[in-house]
Design a protein around this motif. Structure first.
Motif, PDB file in Angstrom:
ATOM      1  N   ALA A 218       0.810  -1.215   0.000  1.00 20.99           N
ATOM      2  CA  ALA A 218       0.000   0.000   0.000  1.00 20.99           C
ATOM      3  C   ALA A 218       0.842   1.263   0.000  1.00 20.99           C
ATOM      4  CB  ALA A 218      -0.933  -0.010   1.210  1.00 20.99           C
TER       5      ALA A 218
ATOM      6  N   VAL B 218      -7.753  -2.279  -1.477  1.00 18.06           N
ATOM      7  CA  VAL B 218      -7.478  -0.943  -0.949  1.00 18.06           C
ATOM      8  C   VAL B 218      -7.953   0.130  -1.929  1.00 18.06           C
ATOM      9  CG1 VAL B 218      -5.648   0.657  -0.290  1.00 18.06           C
ATOM     10  CG2 VAL B 218      -5.575  -1.707   0.494  1.00 18.06           C
ATOM     11  N   ASP B 219      -7.679  -0.061  -3.229  1.00 22.94           N
ATOM     12  CA  ASP B 219      -8.095   0.931  -4.227  1.00 22.94           C
ATOM     13  C   ASP B 219      -9.613   1.042  -4.298  1.00 22.94           C
ATOM     14  OD1 ASP B 219      -5.467   1.430  -4.806  1.00 22.94           O
ATOM     15  OD2 ASP B 219      -5.424   0.248  -6.659  1.00 22.94           O
ATOM     16  N   ARG B 220     -10.309  -0.094  -4.270  1.00 20.39           N
ATOM     17  CA  ARG B 220     -11.777  -0.047  -4.339  1.00 20.39           C
ATOM     18  C   ARG B 220     -12.362   0.655  -3.114  1.00 20.39           C
ATOM     19  NH1 ARG B 220     -10.784  -5.126  -6.427  1.00 20.39           N
ATOM     20  NH2 ARG B 220     -11.296  -6.250  -4.510  1.00 20.39           N
TER      21      ARG B 220
ATOM     22  N   GLU C 186     -15.938   2.239  -3.838  1.00 22.95           N
ATOM     23  CA  GLU C 186     -16.648   1.146  -4.495  1.00 22.95           C
ATOM     24  C   GLU C 186     -17.074   0.051  -3.522  1.00 22.95           C
ATOM     25  OE1 GLU C 186     -14.122  -0.240  -7.608  1.00 22.95           O
ATOM     26  OE2 GLU C 186     -13.911   1.751  -8.522  1.00 22.95           O
TER      27      GLU C 186
ATOM     28  N   GLU D 216     -10.766   2.989  -1.281  1.00 25.25           N
ATOM     29  CA  GLU D 216     -10.430   4.406  -1.388  1.00 25.25           C
ATOM     30  C   GLU D 216     -11.330   5.118  -2.392  1.00 25.25           C
ATOM     31  OE1 GLU D 216      -6.308   4.495  -2.377  1.00 25.25           O
ATOM     32  OE2 GLU D 216      -5.622   4.311  -0.297  1.00 25.25           O
ATOM     33  N   GLN D 217     -11.719   4.434  -3.464  1.00 24.77           N
ATOM     34  CA  GLN D 217     -12.533   5.043  -4.513  1.00 24.77           C
ATOM     35  C   GLN D 217     -14.028   4.955  -4.233  1.00 24.77           C
ATOM     36  OE1 GLN D 217     -11.121   3.006  -8.002  1.00 24.77           O
ATOM     37  NE2 GLN D 217      -9.005   3.725  -7.683  1.00 24.77           N
TER      38      GLN D 217
ATOM     39  N   SER E  54       3.307   3.345  -3.434  1.00 31.19           N
ATOM     40  CA  SER E  54       2.923   4.476  -4.280  1.00 31.19           C
ATOM     41  C   SER E  54       3.213   5.800  -3.582  1.00 31.19           C
ATOM     42  CB  SER E  54       1.440   4.390  -4.649  1.00 31.19           C
ATOM     43  OG  SER E  54       0.632   4.365  -3.489  1.00 31.19           O
TER      44      SER E  54
ATOM     45  N   GLU F 244      -1.220  -7.672  -5.817  1.00 35.37           N
ATOM     46  CA  GLU F 244      -2.276  -7.170  -6.688  1.00 35.37           C
ATOM     47  C   GLU F 244      -3.635  -7.255  -6.013  1.00 35.37           C
ATOM     48  OE1 GLU F 244      -2.048  -5.616  -9.553  1.00 35.37           O
ATOM     49  OE2 GLU F 244       0.132  -5.716  -9.372  1.00 35.37           O
TER      50      GLU F 244
ATOM     51  N   HIS G 293      -3.785   2.268   6.464  1.00 36.74           N
ATOM     52  CA  HIS G 293      -4.683   2.567   5.356  1.00 36.74           C
ATOM     53  C   HIS G 293      -5.410   3.887   5.609  1.00 36.74           C
ATOM     54  CE1 HIS G 293      -3.865  -1.441   3.952  1.00 36.74           C
ATOM     55  NE2 HIS G 293      -4.343  -1.963   5.061  1.00 36.74           N
TER      56      HIS G 293
ATOM     57  N   ARG H 123      -3.784  -4.532  -3.288  1.00 34.10           N
ATOM     58  CA  ARG H 123      -3.961  -3.198  -3.876  1.00 34.10           C
ATOM     59  C   ARG H 123      -5.370  -3.023  -4.426  1.00 34.10           C
ATOM     60  NH1 ARG H 123       1.500  -3.817  -5.419  1.00 34.10           N
ATOM     61  NH2 ARG H 123       0.887  -4.842  -7.356  1.00 34.10           N
ATOM     62  N   GLY H 124      -5.929  -4.111  -4.990  1.00 30.10           N
ATOM     63  CA  GLY H 124      -7.277  -4.034  -5.544  1.00 30.10           C
ATOM     64  C   GLY H 124      -8.306  -3.688  -4.486  1.00 30.10           C
TER      65      GLY H 124
END
Length: 722
Positions: free
Chosen positions: A253, A521-523, A528, A525-526, A256, A515, A542, A518-519
């Motif tokens: 995480a 965590v990204d969902r 979703e 954060e966005q 980036s 992967e 996080h 990250r998937g």
């Protein structure tokens, strides 16, 4: 000829002497191969002796010198110190530093093909497809190009022979990009800037010093230590920086964030890497080209050439304790390694370990305080839900109060995090007909039901079987029932209560690899995901801007057992997970379900009174002489039968050396009394703080002669009492 004293990564009592043949430039710290028994073995030269040391001795010769810079003297001293402290063979500790031996030689190469600009005399459909693929992909191997074009590899060879493609050999392990120290960082608050300046000043002096960066969750500790990293990069062109994180998921995480701040990703090191990735990182570290390394606890044993800054993020976390093989705590080892390297150490946490706080208060560590979150965000309100007064419905796990809060949060378009530190569907599977509790063969460990995969799994040994249709004990059909909640069961309940919500589980079962992590965590954060249900993997590091509600399903689970740190660990974990809420403009809250709302850890959590809770812990441990006011060591014996291990344990206790102030407790059955078919007994040794407990345990072990079936392990300063 000169004599090399070589340490091998084997359980041997001492290094061995070898003659160095003419023409081989062997130095102290060199990585070499030498014959040992019937085999050529990799080793590290600990010391070079004068020619006279070989007089009258028939010595074997060093057979190979690896083209790797020698291991530094501080690293060799660290290996020897770590071996003494952990009561281990130095060769075992050396083995931890040699975990990617492919990095000792230059990178393998592969042949890649690129367009020359020439036009083929004969044009075919296959050749046209391959030229188009080469133009789009750039230099690639024959297999990649042919697969992308959908043609045979022979087309590549034909175009190379025709001069249309150029073949060249390149290294497969590319160097890491160099980080940039001058890129702008975040705008710091006055409090953050003051802490950052203290770290930068220490780094600039190039001397050993230890800091506790004590900041509430969301206070910007990462941005502060980024300033220290930038200073280290500016001050010393060869400086290397190590950042330790307790979880692989955190490593993924935060990459980036490093890339944004320094223009390049750091070199990673953790168990999730492939062999190729590991040898690349090891080689680049050993050559001094990897400037920033980020990884799990084992990254501490990489062979840095100029280690000048070590950062231990979430320093309180129990994951820094290595339980298998050489047992060590990475936080404590990092402080000693920094002392030997004359480097700066930063211990960062919102809930520092009591040991760290005591060191800071005594002046051994310098404490830097971050007391507030920057901007509009503030710490969440924490409310205790007394399950004795407001219990969930029968066979459910969420109280009416928590359900109502979740529904309100969902209606407001905000996110909820439910925390339960149990993987799977149910932690126990029982037969309704005969009462049999399903266990791992040869152990006393209960099997956990994983309904998504239809398997029963032991999370201690890794044993796994499909869920039986009949009871293995009585043969009753369809009688096996899961008891208690895991994250899968809670997710099932939430789906029933909130069918329109988007729900995901975040645990080591669903986040296998970078992967997948990250998937998720990204969902989140966005936006979703509406409800994220997770184990301790969600508790740290996080930042979910739209998360405003945290619900702790079972706050009492960590309080069970005989662990002296149970209360401290529970407070730390729950405080960390509660701190995920309200990290942006919207205020957050946390609801903690408990049957023990009067427990000091729960009261401190609700009152945001960390220091008051630590004072209670401090007083109790000081009175009992427990760490950090005294010292503990554990000795675990195991044997194929209970009778054998009991007989040996009684013999061993009679061999214990006398020592002033030292108390030996046991033998007693270990909390996990049977593991992988072996019966286990435990001794606990307690001593005053000023006693060299490692030396005492080494002297005790030196008196023992164990029969072959009996195994023994020693743990200095145990964190687990299994």
């Amino acid at each position: 000829m000169p004599i090399a004293r070589i340490l091998f990564p084997l359980p041997l009592p001492e290094p061995f002497d070898y003659a160095v043949p003419e023409g081989l430039d062997v130095q102290e710290g060199a990585y070499v191969a030498a014959p040992l028994g019937k085999y050529e073995r990799l080793g590290v030269v600990q010391e070079m002796l004068p020619d006279s040391a070989g007089d009258g001795r028939k010595l074997k010769f060093v057979s190979e010198l690896y083209p790797t810079p020698p291991m530094s003297r501080p690293m060799r001293e660290f290996i020897q110190w770590a071996a003494r402290y952990t009561v281990s063979h130095p060769g075992h500790v050396l083995g931890m530093a040699l975990r990617s031996r492919g990095g000792l030689v230059p990178s393998p190469t592969e042949t890649v093909y690129s367009l020359t600009g020439a036009t083929p005399a004969r044009v075919t459909e296959a050749r046209t497809k391959l030229i188009d693929a080469a133009r789009e992909l750039g230099p690639q191997s024959a297999s990649v190009l042919s697969e992308a074009a959908g043609v045979s590899s022979g087309v590549v060879k034909g175009l190379a022979d025709a001069g249309v493609l150029r073949a060249e050999s390149i290294a497969t392990d590319l160097p890491f990009e160099s980080p940039l120290a001058d890129l702008p960082g975040a705008t710091l608050t006055d409090e953050q800037a003051e802490a950052a300046q203290a770290l930068k000043s220490a780094v600039a002096t190039r001397a050993f010093e230890t800091f506790l960066l004590d900041g509430v969750t969301g206070s910007g500790k990462t941005e502060v230590y980024f300033e220290a990293i930038a200073e280290a990069l500016k001050t010393d062109a060869d400086a290397q920086i190590l950042v330790l994180l307790p979880e692989i998921a955190l490593t993924q995480a935060i990459l980036s964030r490093f890339e944004s701040r320094f223009g390049a990703k750091p070199a990673p090191w953790h168990s999730g890497l492939s062999d190729k990735e590991r040898r690349r990182t090891w080689r680049e570290v050993a050559h001094g080209r990897a400037r920033i390394v980020i990884g799990a606890r084992s990254a501490l044993f990489l062979p840095y050439r100029q280690l000048k800054l070590i950062i231990i993020d979430e320093e309180h976390d129990g994951s820094y304790k290595q339980e298998d093989g050489v047992t060590y705590h990475a936080r404590d080892m990092a402080v000693m390694r920094a002392k030997l390297e004359e480097a700066v150490v930063v211990l960062a946490s919102a809930t520092p370990a009591l040991e760290t706080m005591v060191n800071a208060e005594s002046g051994r560590y310098q404490r830097l305080k971050l007391s507030a979150r920057p901007g509009a965000s503030r710490l969440p309100d924490v409310d205790l839900v007394d399950l004795r007064r407001a219990p969930p419905e029968r066979n459910h796990w969420l109280s009416p109060h928590l359900i109502h809060a979740m529904q309100e949060t969902f209606a407001a378009g905000e996110q909820t995090l439910l925390f339960l530190n149990r993987r799977g569907y149910a932690p126990l599977v029982i037969c309704k007909s005969c009462g049999e509790r399903l266990k791992t063969p040869g152990t006393e460990n209960w099997l956990t039901e994983h309904r998504y995969t239809g398997r029963l799994v032991c999370h201690v040994t890794g044993y796994s079987i499909p869920k039986p249709k009949t009871c293995p004990h009585c043969g009753a059909a369809d009688s096996l029932m899961g008891v208690g909640p895991g994250v899968e069961r809670v997710a099932e309940e939430v789906r029933t209560l909130m069918p329109e919500a988007r729900i995901e589980i975040f645990s080591s079962d669903t986040a296998q690899g970078g992967e997948a992590t990250r998937g998720i965590v990204d969902r989140m954060e966005q936006g979703e995901i509406d409800v994220l249900i997770g184990t301790q993997i969600v508790a740290k590091g996080h930042n979910f801007p739209n998360l405003t509600l945290v619900g702790v399903v079972d706050a009492d689970s960590g309080m069970k057992g005989g662990d002296l740190r149970a209360g401290e660990r529970t407070y730390q974990l729950l405080s960390q997970v509660a701190g995920r809420a309200g990290r942006a403009e919207r205020p957050g809250r946390a609801l903690v379900q408990t049957y023990a709302p009067d427990n000091p850890a729960m009261l401190a959590l609700a009152d945001n009174n960390r220091d008051g809770f630590l004072q209670i812990e401090r007083d109790v441990r000081a009175e009992l002489g427990l760490p950090p006011f005294g010292r503990l060591a554990a000795m675990i014996l195991s044997a194929p039968s209970a009778q054998m291990v009991d007989e040996i344990a009684l013999q061993i206790v009679q061999q214990a050396p006398n020592g002033e102030g030292i108390e030996v407790f046991g033998p007693a059955p270990a909390p996990i009394a049977v593991l992988r078919g072996r019966h286990r007994r435990r001794f606990l040794v307690k001593s005053p703080k000023n006693i060299d407990l490692s030396a005492y345990m080494a002297a005790w072990i030196a008196r023992l002669k164990l029969p072959n079936p009996v195994r023994m392990s020693v743990d200095i300063d145990p964190y687990s009492f299994l």
